[in-house]
Scaffold this motif. Structure first.
Motif, PDB file in Angstrom:
ATOM      1  N   THR A   5       0.748  -1.291   0.006  1.00  0.00           N
ATOM      2  CA  THR A   5       0.052   0.059   0.047  1.00  0.00           C
ATOM      3  C   THR A   5       0.787   1.307  -0.145  1.00  0.00           C
ATOM      4  O   THR A   5       0.331   2.228   0.079  1.00  0.00           O
ATOM      5  N   ALA A   6       1.977   0.938  -0.002  1.00  0.00           N
ATOM      6  CA  ALA A   6       3.121   2.197   0.000  1.00  0.00           C
ATOM      7  C   ALA A   6       2.628   3.208  -1.143  1.00  0.00           C
ATOM      8  O   ALA A   6       2.741   4.454  -1.044  1.00  0.00           O
ATOM      9  N   ASP A   7       2.347   2.823  -2.213  1.00  0.00           N
ATOM     10  CA  ASP A   7       2.003   3.747  -3.158  1.00  0.00           C
ATOM     11  C   ASP A   7       0.836   4.693  -3.266  1.00  0.00           C
ATOM     12  O   ASP A   7       0.456   5.645  -3.819  1.00  0.00           O
ATOM     13  N   GLN A   8      -0.058   3.969  -2.326  1.00  0.00           N
ATOM     14  CA  GLN A   8      -1.211   4.912  -2.090  1.00  0.00           C
ATOM     15  C   GLN A   8      -1.081   6.066  -1.262  1.00  0.00           C
ATOM     16  O   GLN A   8      -1.976   7.030  -1.164  1.00  0.00           O
ATOM     17  N   SER A   9       0.212   6.161  -0.286  1.00  0.00           N
ATOM     18  CA  SER A   9       0.258   7.258   0.395  1.00  0.00           C
ATOM     19  C   SER A   9       1.136   8.567  -0.496  1.00  0.00           C
ATOM     20  O   SER A   9       1.278   9.541  -0.058  1.00  0.00           O
ATOM     21  N   LYS A  10       1.349   8.131  -1.741  1.00  0.00           N
ATOM     22  CA  LYS A  10       1.953   9.258  -2.557  1.00  0.00           C
ATOM     23  C   LYS A  10       0.958  10.334  -3.307  1.00  0.00           C
ATOM     24  O   LYS A  10      -0.346   9.859  -3.065  1.00  0.00           O
ATOM     25  N   PRO A  11       1.174  11.357  -3.852  1.00  0.00           N
ATOM     26  CA  PRO A  11       0.353  11.981  -4.458  1.00  0.00           C
ATOM     27  C   PRO A  11      -0.341  11.292  -5.788  1.00  0.00           C
ATOM     28  O   PRO A  11       0.332  10.346  -6.354  1.00  0.00           O
ATOM     29  N   PHE A  12      -1.609  11.696  -6.038  1.00  0.00           N
ATOM     30  CA  PHE A  12      -2.354  11.117  -7.011  1.00  0.00           C
ATOM     31  C   PHE A  12      -1.695  11.240  -8.617  1.00  0.00           C
ATOM     32  O   PHE A  12      -1.248  12.324  -8.891  1.00  0.00           O
ATOM     33  N   ARG A  13      -1.591  10.047  -8.997  1.00  0.00           N
ATOM     34  CA  ARG A  13      -1.127  10.001 -10.497  1.00  0.00           C
ATOM     35  C   ARG A  13      -1.972   9.075 -11.195  1.00  0.00           C
ATOM     36  O   ARG A  13      -1.877   7.862 -10.846  1.00  0.00           O
ATOM     37  N   LEU A  14      -2.405   9.468 -12.327  1.00  0.00           N
ATOM     38  CA  LEU A  14      -3.155   8.494 -13.224  1.00  0.00           C
ATOM     39  C   LEU A  14      -2.586   8.695 -14.816  1.00  0.00           C
ATOM     40  O   LEU A  14      -3.156   9.838 -15.427  1.00  0.00           O
ATOM     41  N   PRO A  15      -1.680   7.945 -15.197  1.00  0.00           N
ATOM     42  CA  PRO A  15      -1.212   7.943 -16.689  1.00  0.00           C
ATOM     43  C   PRO A  15      -2.433   7.628 -17.604  1.00  0.00           C
ATOM     44  O   PRO A  15      -2.667   6.481 -17.322  1.00  0.00           O
TER      45      PRO A  15
ATOM     46  N   SER B 136      -1.130   5.113 -10.668  1.00  0.00           N
ATOM     47  CA  SER B 136       0.089   4.577 -10.114  1.00  0.00           C
ATOM     48  C   SER B 136       0.577   5.161  -8.849  1.00  0.00           C
ATOM     49  O   SER B 136       1.502   4.639  -8.138  1.00  0.00           O
ATOM     50  N   GLY B 137      -0.168   6.195  -8.233  1.00  0.00           N
ATOM     51  CA  GLY B 137       0.145   6.801  -7.033  1.00  0.00           C
ATOM     52  C   GLY B 137      -0.994   7.326  -6.540  1.00  0.00           C
ATOM     53  O   GLY B 137      -1.919   7.722  -7.095  1.00  0.00           O
ATOM     54  N   GLY B 138      -1.194   7.307  -4.990  1.00  0.00           N
ATOM     55  CA  GLY B 138      -2.097   8.190  -4.327  1.00  0.00           C
ATOM     56  C   GLY B 138      -3.645   7.586  -4.468  1.00  0.00           C
ATOM     57  O   GLY B 138      -3.652   6.413  -4.911  1.00  0.00           O
ATOM     58  N   SER B 139      -4.531   8.330  -4.200  1.00  0.00           N
ATOM     59  CA  SER B 139      -6.115   7.856  -4.300  1.00  0.00           C
ATOM     60  C   SER B 139      -6.743   9.091  -4.715  1.00  0.00           C
ATOM     61  O   SER B 139      -6.157  10.301  -5.123  1.00  0.00           O
ATOM     62  N   VAL B 140      -7.826   8.827  -5.334  1.00  0.00           N
ATOM     63  CA  VAL B 140      -8.739   9.852  -6.127  1.00  0.00           C
ATOM     64  C   VAL B 140     -10.183   9.806  -5.443  1.00  0.00           C
ATOM     65  O   VAL B 140     -10.876   8.452  -5.358  1.00  0.00           O
ATOM     66  N   LYS B 141     -10.995  10.929  -5.295  1.00  0.00           N
ATOM     67  CA  LYS B 141     -12.376  10.721  -4.994  1.00  0.00           C
ATOM     68  C   LYS B 141     -13.092  11.818  -5.948  1.00  0.00           C
ATOM     69  O   LYS B 141     -12.524  12.676  -6.202  1.00  0.00           O
ATOM     70  N   PRO B 142     -14.450  11.495  -6.098  1.00  0.00           N
ATOM     71  CA  PRO B 142     -15.097  12.825  -6.729  1.00  0.00           C
ATOM     72  C   PRO B 142     -14.962  14.163  -5.946  1.00  0.00           C
ATOM     73  O   PRO B 142     -14.980  14.078  -4.611  1.00  0.00           O
ATOM     74  N   GLY B 143     -14.670  14.979  -6.717  1.00  0.00           N
ATOM     75  CA  GLY B 143     -14.689  16.441  -6.038  1.00  0.00           C
ATOM     76  C   GLY B 143     -13.225  16.759  -5.961  1.00  0.00           C
ATOM     77  O   GLY B 143     -12.801  17.988  -5.728  1.00  0.00           O
ATOM     78  N   ASP B 144     -11.946  15.830  -6.102  1.00  0.00           N
ATOM     79  CA  ASP B 144     -10.676  16.182  -6.199  1.00  0.00           C
ATOM     80  C   ASP B 144     -10.306  17.015  -7.265  1.00  0.00           C
ATOM     81  O   ASP B 144     -10.830  16.616  -8.569  1.00  0.00           O
ATOM     82  N   ALA B 145      -9.513  17.920  -6.852  1.00  0.00           N
ATOM     83  CA  ALA B 145      -8.798  18.860  -7.979  1.00  0.00           C
ATOM     84  C   ALA B 145      -7.822  18.260  -8.635  1.00  0.00           C
ATOM     85  O   ALA B 145      -6.883  17.795  -7.986  1.00  0.00           O
ATOM     86  N   VAL B 146      -7.808  18.323  -9.837  1.00  0.00           N
ATOM     87  CA  VAL B 146      -6.742  17.454 -10.552  1.00  0.00           C
ATOM     88  C   VAL B 146      -5.885  18.401 -11.669  1.00  0.00           C
ATOM     89  O   VAL B 146      -6.657  19.699 -12.084  1.00  0.00           O
ATOM     90  N   ARG B 147      -4.700  18.176 -12.095  1.00  0.00           N
ATOM     91  CA  ARG B 147      -4.102  18.901 -12.918  1.00  0.00           C
ATOM     92  C   ARG B 147      -3.471  17.967 -14.140  1.00  0.00           C
ATOM     93  O   ARG B 147      -3.114  16.865 -13.907  1.00  0.00           O
TER      94      ARG B 147
END
Lengths: 634, 304
Positions: free
Chosen positions: A239-249, A268-279
């Protein structure tokens, strides 16, 4: 020999309870590696056998095979369970990595049995790239060998944190504790040198089964866990990757109809929920995730390791190769890097040649500079090197034609690990681990100018073009190019002829005729031709330019339709018979090395825009043919 | 907050990632669909991977005309439910020569399946084909990459496979070459059954025990799925006995041995599988002709 791991009693008593328990078992992926004949395949065969993964029909086949082709006399040769290719069984060696599966009461395992021979290092590296743990085997009679060091180095390089040092074949040294301890001390000294912080050592015999499932009565002095127990209980942080910032290639844009636009990929990293701001990288545009869509309904949250499809609140441009990231901590973007590269092809690295580079879902063109050094895995020395040969590990700088979204390999395997692909053979030739971006990439920007290539061309009343003549030495390139330029000049066209020999007197005076130098020669000529085309000129170049890859590289520098490849298709015998400069004679007598057509290859164009030859045509006729093909010139 | 993914969730994510890579990079992909349990899982994963779009490739069934009736029925139903185009290919030469498992032995598999598959891929120009093979099935499969390259004549060179690092797949190939992709490479037989159970995936009823017409042939127990046709090729009407049987693996009905069983539900089937002492492919004749390297040899010749 009864299997020690009996079938789980729960299966017969309460299958539903068993399935519930099995469903929540964790998964450990590990490899066995080490030198040739250290008993890797035998150990895996033993693990499968002891965990009752061998069925009766397979056991029967194994017994008859062992007698026929086995290497263990009348006893069972467990290696035959794993070495599945005919060539492997014939030679008694492991060529490619085999994936095997077994389950105990506590865990599920995928084990990759890696080949020990140096020539199959790429296959070992393939197995290691997906492993959580490595069992490095040592033959107790031989101690630490070169391949033990090589594999340990590669395991550490690729980021395997859990290392088990299994000193095997203890039965053959009479379970000698002192010898075991000497080997472990020897390995510990090496491990520290290459940065392996901890490892677990154990004395075993894969063949006899000592310290595999239970502690061996032959080695009462060993107080650690037997191998299977260690594998079952070692802590793996999945679960180590889950504590990193969100990344979705982004792999794929999902667009079934005009009302739905989703972006699919493996987080590949972190987690995401509806409502999250992404770049979205590399553009930097921001949006908000409104939903995470799956066949089983929308998700409240998705985490690293899951394959998902997300939708944005607004229409933001996003496509394959982009990375969707946490808005407040995006990854970097750059086009020049330093990386460690492991070379995996028989054909050595061509410094300066353009390769495909695949990183995550991004595919770009990349060139690798001359390595800063290669690493001698035996002594850890840094050696100077001009290139990377098969199995070499080196550090080099590389540049890409488009910006890459990346992270250092130690922070992200997905955004820091890449492969290099040869553009002609399509083989995977290298694997790389990004260290950092070079600062010069960030500090050099394009300066916009007001008079652009259109304005330059308009004033000259012509469409800029690069007429790229290629062919053997003595094929007539320079003569025909000269003729074409004369005629264009008479037609009031603005031209310039770059000739191979002339350029080598100045701009490329520092280059010789090795493959690497020839590639650099063409790269520079390509860049100059491109600048001249930007200035509105019709550029003619007359270079042997023997490699397809470099001609294609120049083609890609120019706008579509401006690169005209002209193949002066004169056969070798004819060119050699002419031998205007006496060069073929010198090459044949060995005075001249790396001569195209003699001891250096010429890769003929597959689909040149224009083809001429000087057997059926005179130079003037060839020139006229070319001009006719070029018309109109505006 | 972190969440531990189960091994099935990890396998599912991996398979979906593989399928999306193929769709993004290949020109004309297809999914080979054999109607067995592995195909069922593969198809389900494809529907998950591309939802709400239907999977953006057709299903291809390389038919031998000797499959069980129940298999043809499920095949047609699943193609319709998934919204995918179904292509059925039968090798015309095999059809014309009346190739069958009784008179022609190994030639049956070679003509209908190996040759049929090659012909179908060439006919439609598919450059990437998904297959439901698993690495735990057989020794040479255990050695195969997830992206497995085939020459223009569909040959496999096991000694010269491309390195396959992390989850980075190199899908580039020369004109004429093709790729076989095995998205469920890392699943085991138990994983497949458990996934079917948890996701309620429709499978052919022959996997469950029921009273069925059977006959014995060369020491094996077979189901008489089409008695009239059997009589025609065998020269006599086989002696039929009704027994409670089921199948661990499904192929051509005269080549697929049945087992006597009382397992009527999925948990019972899984229980039986876990307690059994012989391997899954044991009921199939295909792996045995040609000795040890039989499957490897078939793959080099173009078999899946």
């Amino acid at each position: 020999m009864d299997p020690i791991y009996k079938t789980d009693a729960l299966i017969a008593e309460d299958i539903d309870a068993y399935l519930e328990q099995h469903q929540h078992k964790s998964l450990l992926r590990f490899i066995t590696c080490g030198s040739v004949d250290d008993g890797k395949s035998t150990l895996i065969g033993r693990l499968l056998y002891d965990s009752k993964m061998i069925f009766e029909d397979q056991l029967e086949a194994l017994q008859s095979d062992s007698k026929r082709v086995g290497t263990q006399g009348q006893e069972i040769d467990f290696a035959l369970l794993v070495d599945g290719l005919a060539a492997e069984r014939e030679q008694g060696i492991t060529i490619d990595v085999a994936y095997r599966f077994f389950t105990t009461e506590k865990r599920k395992f995928i084990v990759a049995d890696c080949p020990g021979h140096e020539q199959y290092t790429r296959n070992m590296f393939t197995g290691a790239s997906t492993a959580d743990l490595a069992v490095i085997l040592i033959d107790a009679r031989k101690g630490v060998l070169v391949q033990t060091r090589r594999h340990s180095y590669l395991c550490n390089l690729i980021g395997i944190k859990n290392i088990v040092l299994a000193v095997n074949k203890m039965d053959l040294i009479d379970y000698d504790q002192a010898r075991y301890e000497a080997i472990v001390a020897d390995y510990a000294a090496f491990a520290e040198e290459i940065g392996i912080k901890t490892f677990t050592a154990m004395p075993i015999s894969g063949f006899k089964g000592d310290n595999i499932t239970t502690n061996s009565a032959n080695m009462p002095w060993y107080s650690g866990k037997p191998l299977i127990e260690h594998l079952e209980t070692v802590e793996i942080d999945n679960t180590a990757d889950q504590s990193k910032p969100f990344r979705l290639p982004v792999q794929w844009v999902n667009r079934p109809n005009l009302d739905f636009r989703g972006f699919s990929g493996l987080i590949s990293g972190g987690s995401v929920k509806p409502g999250d701001a992404v770049r979205v990288l590399p553009s930097g545009k921001t949006s908000v995730v409104i939903k995470i869509v799956t066949l089983d309904g929308e998700l409240d949250e998705a985490v690293a390791g899951q394959s998902v499809t997300v939708c944005f609140a607004d229409e933001v441009d996003c496509s394959r190769g982009n990375v969707i990231a946490a808005a407040d901590s995006p990854p970097e973007v750059s086009d020049q890097f330093e990386a460690t590269i492991v070379w995996m092809d028989d054909d050595a690295l061509h410094v300066g040649r353009s390769y495909w580079l695949k990183l995550g879902t991004q595919m770009v063109s990349a060139t690798v500079q001359q390595p800063k050094y290669t690493i001698n895995v035996n002594t850890m020395e840094h050696l100077a090197a001009k290139t990377l040969e098969l199995n070499a590990i080196g550090v080099a700088e590389l540049a890409t034609d488009k910006p890459l979204v990346f992270e250092a390999y130690e922070d992200s395997r997905t955004l820091g690990g890449f492969i290099l692909i040869d553009k002609i053979t399509n083989r995977t030739v290298g694997a790389g681990l990004l260290h950092f971006s070079l600062r010069r990439a960030q500090n050099v920007h394009w300066q916009p100018t007001d008079i652009g290539r259109e304005e330059h061309a308009a004033l000259k009343n012509q469409k800029p073009r690069v007429l790229w003549f290629t062919g053997l030495s003595g094929s007539g390139k320079s003569t025909i190019a000269n003729e074409v330029e004369k005629q264009l000049h008479l037609m009031n066209r603005h031209t310039f002829l770059l000739d191979g020999d002339n350029v080598r007197h100045g701009l490329n005076r520092d280059l010789g005729f090795t493959e690497a130098d020839r590639i650099e020669n063409i790269r520079r000529v390509g860049e100059v031709a491109k600048l001249m085309a930007d200035a509105g000129l019709i550029v003619l170049t007359a270079f042997i330019s023997p490699f397809r890859a470099e001609r294609d590289m120049v083609r890609k520098m120019l706008p579509e339709g401006e690169f005209i490849e002209i193949f002066v298709d004169t056969p070798l015998e004819v060119a050699e018979a002419r031998d205007v400069k006496g060069l073929y004679k010198k090459a044949r007598s060995g005075q001249l090395k790396n001569f195209t057509g003699i001891d250096s290859p010429y890769e003929a164009p597959e689909n040149p825009e224009i083809r001429v030859n000087t057997v059926e045509m005179t130079a003037a006729e060839a020139a006229e043919h070319i001009i006719r093909k070029l018309l109109p010139l505006k | 907050m972190t969440r531990n993914l189960t091994h099935l969730e990890r396998l599912e994510a991996e398979s979906i990632h593989i399928m999306r890579e193929v769709v993004a990079e290949a020109e004309k992909p297809v999914m080979l669909y054999s109607v067995g349990k592995d195909s069922a899982v593969m198809l389900h994963l494809a529907r998950k991977a591309f939802y709400p779009s239907p999977p953006p490739f057709p299903l291809l069934h390389v038919d031998t005309t000797w499959k069980f009736q129940d298999m043809y029925a499920l095949r047609n139903r699943m193609a319709e439910e998934s919204g995918m185009e179904l292509l059925v290919y039968q090798n015309p030469e095999a059809k014309e020569r009346g190739i069958n498992p009784f008179d022609h032995g190994p030639l049956h598999t070679d003509m209908w399946k190996t040759e049929g598959l090659k012909q179908a891929l060439d006919l439609y120009g598919f450059d990437a084909a998904f297959g439901g093979a698993r690495r735990d099935e057989e020794k040479s499969r255990a050695k195969e990459r997830i992206f497995s390259f085939r020459t223009a004549s569909h040959g496999w060179d096991p000694k010269n496979q491309r390195p396959e690092l992390w989850n980075l797949y190199n899908a580039r190939k020369m004109k004429g070459e093709s790729i076989r992709i095995f998205p469920i490479s890392n699943w085991t037989e138990l994983d497949i059954w458990q996934y079917i159970h948890l996701n309620d995936i429709p499978i052919v009823p022959l996997y469950f025990s029921a009273p069925r017409p059977t006959f014995e042939y060369q020491g094996g127990l077979f189901m008489a799925d089409d008695i009239d046709r059997l009589e025609k090729v065998m020269g006599k009407r086989p002696e039929i006995t009704t027994r409670n049987i089921r199948f661990r693996t499904l192929g051509c009905f005269p080549l697929t041995g049945a087992v006597e069983s009382e397992a009527k539900t999925l948990p019972e089937v899984i229980q039986e599988m876990l307690l059994t002492t012989t391997s899954e492919r044991q009921g199939r004749v295909i792996d045995k002709d040609g000795g040890d390297a039989s499957m490897e040899k078939k793959k080099q010749e173009g078999y899946f």
